[in-house]
Design an enzyme around this catalytic site. Structure first.
Site, PDB file in Angstrom:
ATOM      1  N   SER A 105     -17.129 -36.494  24.848  1.00 49.72           N
ATOM      2  CA  SER A 105     -16.917 -36.588  23.397  1.00 49.72           C
ATOM      3  C   SER A 105     -17.469 -35.338  22.719  1.00 49.72           C
ATOM      4  O   SER A 105     -17.000 -34.950  21.650  1.00 49.72           O
ATOM      5  CB  SER A 105     -17.597 -37.841  22.845  1.00 49.72           C
ATOM      6  OG  SER A 105     -18.948 -37.869  23.224  1.00 49.72           O
ATOM      7  N   ASP A 151     -15.990 -28.803  30.355  1.00 42.68           N
ATOM      8  CA  ASP A 151     -15.495 -29.613  29.239  1.00 42.68           C
ATOM      9  C   ASP A 151     -14.752 -28.760  28.214  1.00 42.68           C
ATOM     10  O   ASP A 151     -13.680 -29.129  27.727  1.00 42.68           O
ATOM     11  CB  ASP A 151     -16.660 -30.342  28.559  1.00 42.68           C
ATOM     12  CG  ASP A 151     -17.497 -31.119  29.555  1.00 42.68           C
ATOM     13  OD1 ASP A 151     -16.954 -31.478  30.614  1.00 42.68           O
ATOM     14  OD2 ASP A 151     -18.682 -31.368  29.276  1.00 42.68           O
ATOM     15  N   TYR A 201     -29.845 -33.848  34.269  1.00 45.65           N
ATOM     16  CA  TYR A 201     -28.840 -32.783  34.342  1.00 45.65           C
ATOM     17  C   TYR A 201     -29.489 -31.402  34.370  1.00 45.65           C
ATOM     18  O   TYR A 201     -29.194 -30.576  35.234  1.00 45.65           O
ATOM     19  CB  TYR A 201     -27.893 -32.902  33.149  1.00 45.65           C
ATOM     20  CG  TYR A 201     -26.744 -31.921  33.176  1.00 45.65           C
ATOM     21  CD1 TYR A 201     -25.557 -32.227  33.819  1.00 45.65           C
ATOM     22  CD2 TYR A 201     -26.856 -30.677  32.570  1.00 45.65           C
ATOM     23  CE1 TYR A 201     -24.505 -31.332  33.843  1.00 45.65           C
ATOM     24  CE2 TYR A 201     -25.809 -29.772  32.587  1.00 45.65           C
ATOM     25  CZ  TYR A 201     -24.637 -30.111  33.222  1.00 45.65           C
ATOM     26  OH  TYR A 201     -23.598 -29.218  33.244  1.00 45.65           O
TER      27      TYR A 201
HETATM   28  C1  GLA Z   1     -21.140 -32.611  32.175  1.00 45.09           C
HETATM   29  C2  GLA Z   1     -21.180 -31.163  31.704  1.00 45.09           C
HETATM   30  C3  GLA Z   1     -20.172 -30.309  32.451  1.00 45.09           C
HETATM   31  C4  GLA Z   1     -20.277 -30.497  33.959  1.00 45.09           C
HETATM   32  C5  GLA Z   1     -20.331 -31.972  34.327  1.00 45.09           C
HETATM   33  C6  GLA Z   1     -20.596 -32.199  35.780  1.00 45.09           C
HETATM   34  O1  GLA Z   1     -19.932 -33.206  31.828  1.00 45.09           O
HETATM   35  O2  GLA Z   1     -20.922 -31.118  30.328  1.00 45.09           O
HETATM   36  O3  GLA Z   1     -20.351 -28.957  32.086  1.00 45.09           O
HETATM   37  O4  GLA Z   1     -21.381 -29.806  34.470  1.00 45.09           O
HETATM   38  O5  GLA Z   1     -21.322 -32.654  33.580  1.00 45.09           O
HETATM   39  O6  GLA Z   1     -19.522 -31.784  36.539  1.00 45.09           O
END
Ligand code: GLA
Length: 339
Positions: A105, A151, A201
């Site tokens: 989103s 994304d 992350y």
């Molecule tokens: C999130 C991040 C992306 C990518 C994915 C994992 O969606 O925004 O840039 O790293 O995780 O593939």
């Protein structure tokens, strides 16, 4: 002036983007719409129907903010820094995309804001890679999420009927026809939500950077598989995931070109095992959702997006009956001006 930014799914290639690797996303129909109208007040007034909140600020002096406001202020600031003088405007933000479930989103909002603000400033659209980079700077500097380009590139380059083979080493793209016959790709929410910036992350990114330092390479794209096995735990497994995932993206493109959808399903399962065991980004709610999808007849299923919760992507064969909460998705158009 209205601009639309789509959500995205990622068929394969997870946690590869910030490692100069390969991804295979497509845009979905659901997304964010930003309407923009020039205002004489000189201020940016943002009315976010999607969040039931408002924001108001001087575009030349955006103060840091949180949540969706940070996207608005950050996009205005980054456009100004890139030489687009963003004028006072009234913005209206609407969304039919659930947040925090791995459909990005944030890139939907970022790309729609970017196109709407450029239009209201009377600027022609710059090269789309530049726009993707600008939206990515907003994520890094204003949101604090050290995300890769998956994304934003999906939002700006996706085309109906195709998956986007994205090479994050040089942001090269190739449109791969997504012909699945009567198979269906579905997304199911695991019910577990965690914001990227607070999750593991950024920790995974740090681990990959450390692996690069130890291996003496600039990115994991250049890493040697054998050398990576000699790294200490868990870095060895992190690198193994990234390298094997790049291989699965290539194999998926081959499978799509030859119409071997069973092979694509097997690759989804293999990707999930790798994300669960080597990259360790799954959670019990996701495991439960994966099991449910398999029990309902999915030929392949995997965690999608940043992980630590969010959505599951499942591939159902023609004769299967996906459960009610598995929402079918098909490749839709990338970010665009609506009128
Ligand atoms: C999130 C991040 C992306 C990518 C994915 C994992 O969606 O925004 O840039 O790293 O995780 O593939």
């Amino acid at each position: 002036m209205r601009a639309r930014g789509p959500g995205r799914v990622n068929l394969l290639g997870e946690h590869t983007d910030y490692n100069a690797g390969l991804c295979l996303p497509f845009a979905v129909e659901a997304g964010v719409t930003v309407s923009a109208e020039r205002s004489e007040s000189g201020e940016i007034e943002a009315h976010a129907l999607a969040y039931g909140e408002d924001d108001r600020f001087d575009p030349t002096d955006p103060q840091p903010a949180a949540g969706w406001r940070a996207f608005v202020r950050g996009t205005v600031a980054e456009l100004n820094a890139a030489g687009t003088a963003v004028p006072g405007a009234r913005l209206r933000i609407e969304s039919d995309l659930p947040e925090g479930v791995g459909l990005s989103s944030s890139a939907a909002l970022g790309s729609a804001l970017c196109l709407a603000l450029l239009a209201v400033a009377g600027q022609p659209e710059p090269e789309r890679r530049e726009l993707a980079r600008l939206c990515s700077r907003v994520e890094h500097r204003w949101i604090g999420a050290q995300t890769g380009m998956l994304d934003q590139m999906a939002a700006f380059f996706a085309e109906p009927g195709h998956a986007l083979l994205l090479d994050c080493r040089d942001l090269n793209v190739e449109q791969v026809p997504l012909v699945l016959g009567d198979w269906s790709v579905c997304v199911a929410d695991s019910g577990s939500r965690r914001a990227l910036a607070e999750s593991g992350y950024n920790e995974r990114r740090r681990e990959c950077a450390e692996a690069c330092t130890r291996l003496g390479v600039e990115s994991l794209r250049e890493a040697d598989e054998g050398a990576a096995e000699g790294l200490p735990e868990p870095l060895n497994r992190r690198v193994r995931h990234v390298l094997s995932e790049n291989g699965r993206v290539r194999a998926a493109v081959d499978a799509l070109k030859t119409g071997d959808i069973n092979e694509l399903a097997d690759l989804l399962d293999a990707s999930h095992r790798s994300l669960r065991d080597d990259y360790e980004v799954s959670v019990p709610e996701v495991e439960h959702t994966i099991e449910r999808m398999h029990a309902a007849g999915a030929a392949g299923a995997r965690i999608m997006g940043g992980g630590f919760g969010g959505a599951v992507l499942a591939l159902f064969p023609p004769d299967a009956q996906p459960p009610d909460d598995a929402v079918p998705v098909a490749p839709a158009r990338g970010a665009h001006i609506l009128d």
